[in-house]
Design an enzyme around this catalytic site. Structure first.
Site, PDB file in Angstrom:
ATOM      1  N   ASP A 206      40.617  33.429  41.456  1.00 10.54           N
ATOM      2  CA  ASP A 206      41.269  32.741  40.347  1.00 10.54           C
ATOM      3  C   ASP A 206      42.633  33.345  40.002  1.00 10.54           C
ATOM      4  OD1 ASP A 206      41.423  31.012  38.100  1.00 10.54           O
ATOM      5  OD2 ASP A 206      40.591  32.575  36.805  1.00 10.54           O
ATOM      6  N   GLU A 447      32.393  40.002  42.332  1.00  9.74           N
ATOM      7  CA  GLU A 447      31.594  38.782  42.372  1.00  9.74           C
ATOM      8  C   GLU A 447      31.426  38.191  43.761  1.00  9.74           C
ATOM      9  OE1 GLU A 447      33.005  35.909  39.563  1.00  9.74           O
ATOM     10  OE2 GLU A 447      32.652  37.205  37.846  1.00  9.74           O
ATOM     11  N   TYR A 500      30.259  34.961  31.128  1.00  6.68           N
ATOM     12  CA  TYR A 500      31.089  34.067  30.307  1.00  6.68           C
ATOM     13  C   TYR A 500      30.209  33.120  29.504  1.00  6.68           C
ATOM     14  CZ  TYR A 500      35.150  35.950  32.633  1.00  6.68           C
ATOM     15  OH  TYR A 500      36.141  36.805  33.065  1.00  6.68           O
ATOM     16  N   GLU A 536      33.711  42.068  32.610  1.00  7.96           N
ATOM     17  CA  GLU A 536      34.540  40.922  32.202  1.00  7.96           C
ATOM     18  C   GLU A 536      33.797  40.148  31.140  1.00  7.96           C
ATOM     19  OE1 GLU A 536      35.868  38.141  35.254  1.00  7.96           O
ATOM     20  OE2 GLU A 536      36.343  39.803  36.597  1.00  7.96           O
TER      21      GLU A 536
HETATM   22  C1  GCB Z   1      35.672  35.765  36.815  1.00  6.69           C
HETATM   23  C2  GCB Z   1      36.565  36.364  37.840  1.00  6.69           C
HETATM   24  C3  GCB Z   1      38.022  36.361  37.429  1.00  6.69           C
HETATM   25  C4  GCB Z   1      38.358  35.027  36.761  1.00  6.69           C
HETATM   26  C5  GCB Z   1      37.507  34.872  35.524  1.00  6.69           C
HETATM   27  C6  GCB Z   1      37.750  33.525  34.821  1.00  6.69           C
HETATM   28  O1  GCB Z   1      34.490  35.976  36.815  1.00  6.69           O
HETATM   29  O2  GCB Z   1      36.173  37.652  38.232  1.00  6.69           O
HETATM   30  O3  GCB Z   1      38.830  36.581  38.558  1.00  6.69           O
HETATM   31  O4  GCB Z   1      39.709  34.901  36.459  1.00  6.69           O
HETATM   32  O5  GCB Z   1      36.148  34.933  35.873  1.00  6.69           O
HETATM   33  O6  GCB Z   1      38.554  33.465  33.908  1.00  6.69           O
HETATM   34  O7  GCB Z   1      37.153  32.553  35.246  1.00  6.69           O
END
Ligand code: GCB
Length: 648
Positions: A206, A447, A500, A536
């Protein structure tokens, strides 16, 4: 040029073969010393992208043989910088294939006349695959966009009357299933829908695949007998700081080595002779992270002096921080004290420069980290420039050093060819960064699809090999899979987990965060009994978008989401959660997709480093945690960077 290279490119397939030699000798950062000179080749280079259909015109017409302007028009291109955002041409921004850089360097006369001098060309980063010529002669190739490589060009520059040399670098940004990060070229052959010869680069990570000469290109000299590498490890026993060192010298077998360790006042505190040994520093000042000590980041200087029987001597000075790192079942210890990572994930990313190195940007970022009360970051998702790590050493910012193992989702990317390259990259990374006290852990991947069948062997080999490369640091890999399906987890020392909640699922439902996060931690800990870092978490917010009650993409939603996470962190950090790293420090550029509004907006700062509201929430929190863990007194919030001497 290697014929393999061209043959592979026609197929746009695995052009990236084993022509690049991974490890030859050390990779000491080029520093000036009484025996070494450094000449930066930053500035404007001549540049051309090869838009020919097979992208191979440059090789077919041997553009490296003559000055580039003789084979066609050139652009002026700044180095360091990504090339993508410099011009107004959309086709250059999205270009896939070979681009050509060239510049002339004027060499001091003694460099070309003194045969006791070695002249080395070092490229700190060329993304992704690079072929280099000097005066039309092929000198080196390298695979991988984030680690330095070099070529000894003494013979070339000392063989004739020339006092200039022409450096030509062809760089290809194509990613294949076996590169790191991986990618694939997708052909769109349906001519009713796409123009003839149409293809795109598909990736599973990403961030935008910026390319070019991202970091400095330098020429430097050493004597012909020279200090090739230094490895330092440190320990503390009963208040005595121990600095173990190993030095490799090349060019001659007969030499003497003197090693002195100086404190910050320039006083010699220990000395030794020989190519390996131990320096003992009673009552040593330890290297402490920022906010953990009144005098964080104490650096000694290791002065190495090599002498031969003749007139040749070589000097190299390495900053050294004395500290220990250890992991227990539930704690991460620095100098024997529990360390809690309250920090960020970053990217090398900014307007116009893309991934290009830039001192003002770097200093702004470090000032913001200090302001925020952040004590750490992860180099998501690739190794950052060496200057970044030097500043971390100097300012006490703790680093989880990640390799470019991101977006590994295809089964082909888990085979032997990929594994071989991944191991090489880890070797190059450890070789480059092993002496930084700020680096406390290696991250071998982010990941990956670890539930895929070949992943078990792949990650076991990768992680165990990394531990043999550097037995002094823990190893992690960053996961977002289920706690019981993750095939890397049994081998790592610390579990790093990304999640997330109420962002990529249960959209808009902030109330699910706390139960889901609690179960996440409990399950990982129950299964693996290892310290856990929330590596994260975050939400997108477009700066200036406001909604109450909070809606996704508003600053209020980002704030509320964080607060829900924080309340669980506060419970679990009393147990085995040893860190929280927000995604992300700043907004950053990505590929164009319907889920990204000119890039990823999960930054707590905008791409221009302006704070969103959430930056103030995090600032309150980080300073509060810092003050809690220091017990005795609170830390003044005004911190001033750069008051102590610093050697580059
Ligand atoms: C993740 C990734 C990261 C992305 C982020 C997102 O899990 O490790 O590279 O930018 O989520 O914002 O989706």
């Amino acid at each position: 040029m290697s014929p393999k290279l061209s043959a592979c490119w026609v197929a746009l397939g695995p052009l990236l073969c084993s022509c690049a030699l991974a490890l030859q000798g050390g990779m000491l950062f080029p520093r000036e010393s009484p025996s070494r000179e450094v000449k930066a080749l930053d500035g404007l280079w001549r540049f051309r992208a090869d838009f020919s259909e097979n992208r191979l015109q440059g090789f077919e017409q041997q553009w490296y043989r003559q000055p580039l302007r003789e084979s066609g028009p050139t652009l002026d291109m700044p180095v360091p910088s990504s090339f993508n955002d410099i011009t107004q041409e959309a086709r250059l921004r999205n270009f896939i294939g070979w681009v050509w850089y060239e510049r002339e360097a004027i060499l001091p006369q003694r460099w070309t006349q003194d045969s006791d001098m070695r002249v080395v060309l070092r490229i700190n980063s060329a993304h992704y695959y690079a072929v280099v010529w000097v005066n039309g002669i092929h000198v080196v190739e390298h695979e991988g966009g984030h680690l330095p490589f070099e070529a000894d060009i003494s013979k070339l520059v000392q063989s004739g009357p020339l006092t200039t040399c022409r450096v030509t670098i062809a760089i290809n940004n194509t990613l294949t299933p076996h590169t790191l990060p991986p990618g694939s070229i997708i052909y769109k052959a349906d001519t009713s829908m796409y123009p003839k010869g149409y293809f795109v680069q598909d990736t599973n990570f990403d961030f935008f695949n910026y390319a070019g000469l991202h970091r400095a290109v330098v020429l430097y000299t050493t004597p012909t007998t020279y200090i090739d590498d230094i490895t330092v490890t440190t320990n503390v026993e009963q208040n005595i700081g121990l600095v173990n060192y190993w030095i490799s010298v090349k060019g001659n077998e007969h030499f003497q080595l003197e090693v002195r360790l100086l404190d910050e006042d320039g006083q010699v505190v220990a000395q030794e002779t020989g190519d390996q040994g131990q320096l003992q520093v009673p009552g040593a000042n330890l290297w402490w992270p920022y906010l953990m000590h009144d005098h964080p980041a104490y650096l000694y200087s290791l002065e190495v002096r090599m002498m031969t029987a003749g007139p040749v001597s070589d000097f190299y000075t390495l900053p050294v921080g004395i500290r220990t790192v250890a992991v227990t079942e539930s704690k991460f210890l620095i100098n024997g004290k529990p360390f809690y990572f309250h920090g960020v994930n970053k990217h090398e990313d900014s307007d116009i420069r893309g991934k290009g190195f830039d001192w003002p940007l770097l200093m702004k970022d470090f000032n913001l980290l200090y302001w925020l009360g952040a004590n750490s970051f992860r180099t998501s998702h690739y190794p950052y420039s060496e200057e970044v790590l030097q500043l971390c050493d100097r300012y006490g910012i703790v680093v989880i050093d990640e390799c470019p193992g991101v977006g590994i989702v295809l089964p082909q990317s888990l085979g032997n060819e990929s594994l071989r390259h991944h191991l090489e990259v880890m070797e190059e990374l450890v070789r480059r960064d092993k002496n930084h006290p700020a680096v406390v852990m290696w991250s071998v991947a982010n990941e990956p699809s670890s539930a895929l069948k070949p992943a078990g062997y792949y990650f076991k080999t990768l992680i165990t090999h990394t531990k043999t490369l550097d037995p002094t640091r823990p190893v992690t890999f960053v996961t977002n899979t289920k706690y019981d399906a993750d095939l890397g987890a049994p081998y790592v020392d610390v579990i790093c987990v990304n999640s997330y909640f109420s962002w990529y699922h249960d959209y808009g439902h902030l109330e699910v965060i706390q139960p889901q996060l609690k179960s996440q931690f409990e399950n990982w800990y129950k299964t693996h009994k290892k310290p856990v870092i929330q590596s994260e978490y975050g939400a997108e917010a477009i700066a200036g978008f406001h909604e109450d009650p909070p809606l996704m993409f508003s600053e209020e939603y980002q704030k509320a989401l964080l607060e829900n996470y924080h309340s669980v962190f506060d419970q679990k950090r009393k147990e085995y959660v040893v860190g929280e790293l927000i995604w992300n420090f700043a907004d950053f550029m990505t590929n164009q997709t319907p889920t990204r509004v000119i890039g990823n907006k999960k930054g707590i700062f905008t791409r221009q480093r302006h704070p969103k509201n959430v930056a103030f929430i995090l600032r309150e929190r980080y300073w509060r945690i810092a003050n809690e863990t220091r017990h005795h007194h609170s830390v003044p919030r005004t911190q001033c960077l750069g008051t102590r001497p610093f050697t580059f």
